[in-house]
Motif scaffolding. Structure first.
Motif, mmCIF file in Angstrom:
data_model
loop_
_atom_site.group_PDB
_atom_site.id
_atom_site.type_symbol
_atom_site.label_atom_id
_atom_site.label_comp_id
_atom_site.label_asym_id
_atom_site.label_seq_id
_atom_site.Cartn_x
_atom_site.Cartn_y
_atom_site.Cartn_z
ATOM 1 N N ILE A 141 1.066 -1.285 -0.073
ATOM 2 C CA ILE A 141 0.086 0.220 0.603
ATOM 3 C C ILE A 141 0.782 0.918 0.535
ATOM 4 O O ILE A 141 0.444 2.320 -0.539
ATOM 5 N N LYS A 142 1.964 1.257 0.862
ATOM 6 C CA LYS A 142 2.851 2.589 0.721
ATOM 7 C C LYS A 142 2.907 2.692 -0.877
ATOM 8 O O LYS A 142 2.913 3.977 -1.148
ATOM 9 N N SER A 143 3.793 1.751 -1.810
ATOM 10 C CA SER A 143 4.333 1.573 -2.796
ATOM 11 C C SER A 143 2.888 2.685 -3.610
ATOM 12 O O SER A 143 3.744 3.057 -4.598
ATOM 13 N N HIS A 144 1.817 2.054 -3.027
ATOM 14 C CA HIS A 144 0.953 2.908 -4.012
ATOM 15 C C HIS A 144 0.586 4.195 -3.693
ATOM 16 O O HIS A 144 0.378 5.469 -4.493
ATOM 17 N N ASP B 197 -6.046 7.750 0.490
ATOM 18 C CA ASP B 197 -6.783 7.524 1.510
ATOM 19 C C ASP B 197 -6.893 5.898 1.725
ATOM 20 O O ASP B 197 -7.795 5.566 0.652
ATOM 21 N N VAL B 198 -6.759 4.217 2.116
ATOM 22 C CA VAL B 198 -7.227 3.307 2.058
ATOM 23 C C VAL B 198 -8.733 3.474 2.581
ATOM 24 O O VAL B 198 -8.883 3.523 3.898
ATOM 25 N N TRP B 199 -9.669 3.409 2.025
ATOM 26 C CA TRP B 199 -10.552 3.133 2.463
ATOM 27 C C TRP B 199 -11.162 1.347 2.644
ATOM 28 O O TRP B 199 -12.216 1.634 3.465
ATOM 29 N N PHE B 200 -10.986 0.504 1.872
ATOM 30 C CA PHE B 200 -11.471 -0.597 2.419
ATOM 31 C C PHE B 200 -10.135 -1.930 1.862
ATOM 32 O O PHE B 200 -8.896 -1.312 0.910
ATOM 33 N N GLN B 201 -10.168 -2.583 3.014
ATOM 34 C CA GLN B 201 -8.874 -3.510 3.343
ATOM 35 C C GLN B 201 -9.333 -5.273 4.306
ATOM 36 O O GLN B 201 -10.481 -4.755 4.653
ATOM 37 N N VAL C 195 -7.880 1.768 -1.873
ATOM 38 C CA VAL C 195 -7.743 3.313 -2.299
ATOM 39 C C VAL C 195 -8.381 4.436 -3.085
ATOM 40 O O VAL C 195 -8.928 4.585 -4.198
ATOM 41 N N VAL C 196 -8.438 5.205 -2.277
ATOM 42 C CA VAL C 196 -9.048 6.751 -2.957
ATOM 43 C C VAL C 196 -8.355 7.745 -2.739
ATOM 44 O O VAL C 196 -7.686 8.320 -1.649
ATOM 45 N N ALA C 197 -8.014 8.624 -4.112
ATOM 46 C CA ALA C 197 -7.196 9.447 -4.284
ATOM 47 C C ALA C 197 -7.979 11.056 -5.246
ATOM 48 O O ALA C 197 -8.276 10.562 -5.940
#
Length: 243
Positions: free
Chosen positions: A212-215, A228-232, A239-241
């Motif tokens: 996730i950090k790479s993304h 932000d990660v909204w679902f995992q 992720v939403v951007a």
């Protein structure tokens, strides 16, 4: 159309070839992805909800790697401004052919265009919503940055990118745990150990998962300001951007 049970890897194969989004996969894709990706239905449903919030009048919504159009149809269901155009892009002829039939059966005032094109070269412009649901992971890692840059450049201020991916973990214990939990999820959905092993072999060196950090780093480099990660769930995340 495209609603058969997935039995692609049910029988022993003398040689496991690289995974392809061909006609055989297209025929069973909804069953395959629902039984393989934990939380898939939630991600698809919330893609529509987020599109409704962020879609801007007289703009484009892109579903890049649209397959059979699950995300696209979810967005069509929630967006009701007829000035908005939804564009689905996929480089699989089998997927686009079936998606065309599925979209034709779905009543909506939203104009929808389907393109049999590569998402890395298809024209992108005037976008308020862009969706990459489990598609970036099949693009070579070194080519992902330029694609995200292209998407950012094509987006309107206030636009949103929804990026869902299989992820990996830097911590080897978490990586092993989440891989095993994912396999248990698939067994619970009726997949045999043979099917799990053969599909894993077919995806090796094709589906290249990142942390996730790479993304998040790639998205920030492109210029996205809010990420932000909204679902995992296990080793799958979305992720939403926002631009």
């Amino acid at each position: 159309m495209g609603n058969r049970k997935d039995s692609v890897y049910a029988n022993p194969l003398t040689e496991v070839h690289q995974f392809k989004f061909d006609d055989r996969v297209a025929q069973c894709f909804p069953d395959m992805i629902t039984r393989s990706v934990p939380g898939y239905e939630t991600i698809i449903a919330m893609t529509g909800v987020m599109a409704q919030r962020f879609a801007q009048a007289d703009s484009h919504i892109y579903d890049l790697g649209c397959s059979l159009g699950a995300s696209l149809l979810s967005m069509r269901q929630h967006v009701d401004d007829a000035s908005i155009q939804i564009i689905g892009v996929d480089n699989s002829a089998a997927m686009i052919e079936r998606c065309t039939h599925i979209v034709a059966l779905n009543n909506s005032p939203i104009h929808t265009e389907l393109r049999l094109e590569d998402m890395q070269t298809t024209e992108l412009c005037n976008a308020s919503v862009v969706v990459l649901n489990f598609t970036l992971q099949f693009i070579p890692i070194e080519e992902r940055g330029p694609l995200i840059d292209r998407i950012y450049a094509a987006m309107k201020p206030g636009g949103i990118l929804i990026l869902s991916e299989k992820i990996r973990f830097e911590d080897e214990h978490l990586q092993q745990l989440n891989t095993e939990l994912h396999h248990e999820f698939k067994r619970g959905n009726g997949y045999s150990d043979l099917e799990i092993a053969q599909k894993r072999s077919s995806l090796e060196n094709y589906l290249r998962a990142e942390t996730i950090k790479s993304h998040e780093s790639r998205l920030a480099t492109a210029g996205f300001s809010s990420i932000d990660v909204w679902f995992q769930c296990f080793n799958f995340a979305s992720v939403v951007a926002i631009k």
